[in-house]
Scaffold this motif. Structure first.
Motif, PDB file in Angstrom:
ATOM      1  N   LEU A  59      -1.236  -2.613  -6.939  1.00 19.64           N
ATOM      2  CA  LEU A  59      -2.083  -4.041  -6.570  1.00 19.64           C
ATOM      3  C   LEU A  59      -2.820  -4.698  -6.963  1.00 19.64           C
ATOM      4  O   LEU A  59      -2.647  -6.017  -6.314  1.00 19.64           O
ATOM      5  CB  LEU A  59      -3.358  -2.596  -5.797  1.00 19.64           C
ATOM      6  N   LEU A  60      -3.185  -4.453  -8.188  1.00 20.20           N
ATOM      7  CA  LEU A  60      -4.011  -5.932  -9.044  1.00 20.20           C
ATOM      8  C   LEU A  60      -1.967  -7.422  -8.926  1.00 20.20           C
ATOM      9  O   LEU A  60      -2.422  -8.679  -8.640  1.00 20.20           O
ATOM     10  CB  LEU A  60      -4.401  -5.690  -9.779  1.00 20.20           C
ATOM     11  N   TYR A  61      -1.564  -6.517  -9.308  1.00 18.67           N
ATOM     12  CA  TYR A  61      -0.148  -8.193  -9.925  1.00 18.67           C
ATOM     13  C   TYR A  61       0.433  -7.768  -8.910  1.00 18.67           C
ATOM     14  O   TYR A  61       0.966  -9.594  -8.490  1.00 18.67           O
ATOM     15  CB  TYR A  61       0.768  -6.888 -10.727  1.00 18.67           C
ATOM     16  N   LEU A 118       2.786   5.880  -6.146  1.00 18.68           N
ATOM     17  CA  LEU A 118       1.996   6.528  -7.292  1.00 18.68           C
ATOM     18  C   LEU A 118       1.113   7.061  -7.549  1.00 18.68           C
ATOM     19  O   LEU A 118       0.913   8.018  -8.461  1.00 18.68           O
ATOM     20  CB  LEU A 118       2.164   4.652  -8.098  1.00 18.68           C
ATOM     21  N   ALA A 119       0.392   6.808  -6.613  1.00 17.30           N
ATOM     22  CA  ALA A 119      -0.838   7.472  -6.730  1.00 17.30           C
ATOM     23  C   ALA A 119      -0.922   9.014  -6.660  1.00 17.30           C
ATOM     24  O   ALA A 119      -1.403  10.167  -7.058  1.00 17.30           O
ATOM     25  CB  ALA A 119      -1.930   7.122  -5.459  1.00 17.30           C
ATOM     26  N   LEU A 122       0.919  -0.728  -0.461  1.00 16.57           N
ATOM     27  CA  LEU A 122       0.066  -0.583  -0.128  1.00 16.57           C
ATOM     28  C   LEU A 122       0.771   1.287  -0.236  1.00 16.57           C
ATOM     29  O   LEU A 122       0.341   2.818  -0.696  1.00 16.57           O
ATOM     30  CB  LEU A 122      -1.069  -0.139   1.340  1.00 16.57           C
ATOM     31  N   GLU A 123       1.702   1.175   0.752  1.00 17.50           N
ATOM     32  CA  GLU A 123       2.566   2.479   0.910  1.00 17.50           C
ATOM     33  C   GLU A 123       3.215   3.039  -0.605  1.00 17.50           C
ATOM     34  O   GLU A 123       3.429   3.639  -1.694  1.00 17.50           O
ATOM     35  CB  GLU A 123       3.694   2.163   1.929  1.00 17.50           C
ATOM     36  N   SER A 135     -10.144   1.344  -5.426  1.00 22.09           N
ATOM     37  CA  SER A 135      -9.734  -0.203  -6.190  1.00 22.09           C
ATOM     38  C   SER A 135      -7.935  -0.240  -4.418  1.00 22.09           C
ATOM     39  O   SER A 135      -8.356  -1.185  -3.194  1.00 22.09           O
ATOM     40  CB  SER A 135      -8.508   0.403  -6.676  1.00 22.09           C
ATOM     41  N   ARG A 136      -8.081   0.932  -3.463  1.00 26.23           N
ATOM     42  CA  ARG A 136      -6.742   1.287  -2.555  1.00 26.23           C
ATOM     43  C   ARG A 136      -8.123   0.433  -0.878  1.00 26.23           C
ATOM     44  O   ARG A 136      -7.190  -0.218  -0.389  1.00 26.23           O
ATOM     45  CB  ARG A 136      -6.706   2.061  -1.743  1.00 26.23           C
TER      46      ARG A 136
END
Length: 214
Positions: free
Chosen positions: A138-140, A125-126, A119-120, A202-203
Motif C-alpha cells: 500500500l505504501l510503495y 497477501l494479508a 487493495l485486492e 492501514s487498509r
C-alpha cells in the motif's frame, strides 16, 4: 666513688666508607649543573635570514600600506563564506519548506479502479498472514502514484513520514500516509511484525482516502 672506664668514641670507619662510596658514584649529582648553552647558528643561516628580510621588506611595506583596504576585503570575504556555509546547511530545510508550502491539491486521490486493484493485491497477501508485505505494498504503490501525479514534491531522499507532512497534499492524504507509514516504520525499523489489527488500520486508512473521498 671511682669513675668508670671512659667511653670510647664511636667508630666512623663504616660510615666514612659508605659516604665515600656514594660520593664516588658518578650517576648521583651532588652539585647544581646548568645546561650547556646552545651553539650559535652557522654563519650561512644568518646570511639566509638577512636575505629573506631584505627580499620580503617591500612586501611587508605594501601590506602595511594596503592593510586598511585589505582588512575590509577580508571581512567581506569572511561574510560571504559565512553566508555560503549557512546556505549549504539550510538549503535542504528551505527546499522542504517550499515543498510543504506548495499549492495544495485538495481533491487529488488515486484512480479508484487502480485503488481497488491495489487493495485486492494487498488483501491476498494479508489473507496469507503476510501483513507486513501487504502494508508495504500500500505504501510503495501510493508513493509511486504521488510521484507520477506530483513529481515536483519528491526527491530520492524523501521519506514516507515527510510525504505525510506535505501541505501540498490534502488532509485525507496526509492522514492516510501517517497511519500507513507509522505501521511500516514499526515493521522495518523496530522489527515488530504487523498483526491483523495493524493491517486493518492501514487498509482502512487507505480505503477511506482512496475510495470514500472519490
Amino acid at each position: 666513688m671511682t669513675a668508670g672506664p671512659a667511653l670510647s668514641a664511636p667508630r666512623r670507619d663504616g660510615f666514612d666508607a659508605a659516604f665515600d662510596q656514594v660520593r664516588g658514584d658518578g650517576d648521583i649529582q651532588f652539585s647544581a649543573a646548568f645546561a650547556k648553552p646552545p651553539d650559535p647558528p652557522p654563519e650561512w643561516w644568518g646570511d639566509v635570514t638577512r636575505w629573506l628580510g631584505e627580499a620580503l621588506e617591500p612586501l611587508a611595506r605594501a601590506l602595511a600600506w594596503a592593510w586598511p583596504w585589505l582588512s575590509k576585503l577580508l571581512l567581506v570575504a569572511l561574510a560571504i563564506g559565512v553566508v555560503a556555509l549557512l546556505w549549504v546547511i539550510l538549503a535542504p530545510y528551505i527546499a522542504d519548506w517550499r515543498e510543504r508550502r506548495a499549492a495544495a491539491v485538495p481533491d487529488w486521490a488515486p484512480d479508484q479502479a487502480l485503488a481497488r486493484a491495489l487493495l485486492e493485491d494487498a488483501d491476498r497477501l494479508a489473507a496469507e498472514g503476510r501483513f507486513d508485505e501487504a502494508a508495504h505494498l500500500l505504501l510503495y504503490r501510493s508513493i509511486e502514484d504521488i510521484a507520477a501525479t506530483r513529481p515536483d514534491l519528491l526527491r530520492p531522499s524523501t521519506t514516507a513520514r515527510e510525504i505525510g507532512a506535505f501541505e501540498a497534499l490534502s488532509q485525507r492524504a496526509r492522514q492516510a500516509f501517517g497511519v500507513i507509514a507509522g505501521h511500516v516504520e514499526a515493521s522495518v525499523f523496530a522489527r515488530r511484525p504487523l498483526d491483523r489489527n495493524a493491517w486493518d488500520s492501514s487498509r482502512e486508512a487507505y480505503r477511506a482516502f482512496a475510495l470514500d473521498g472519490g
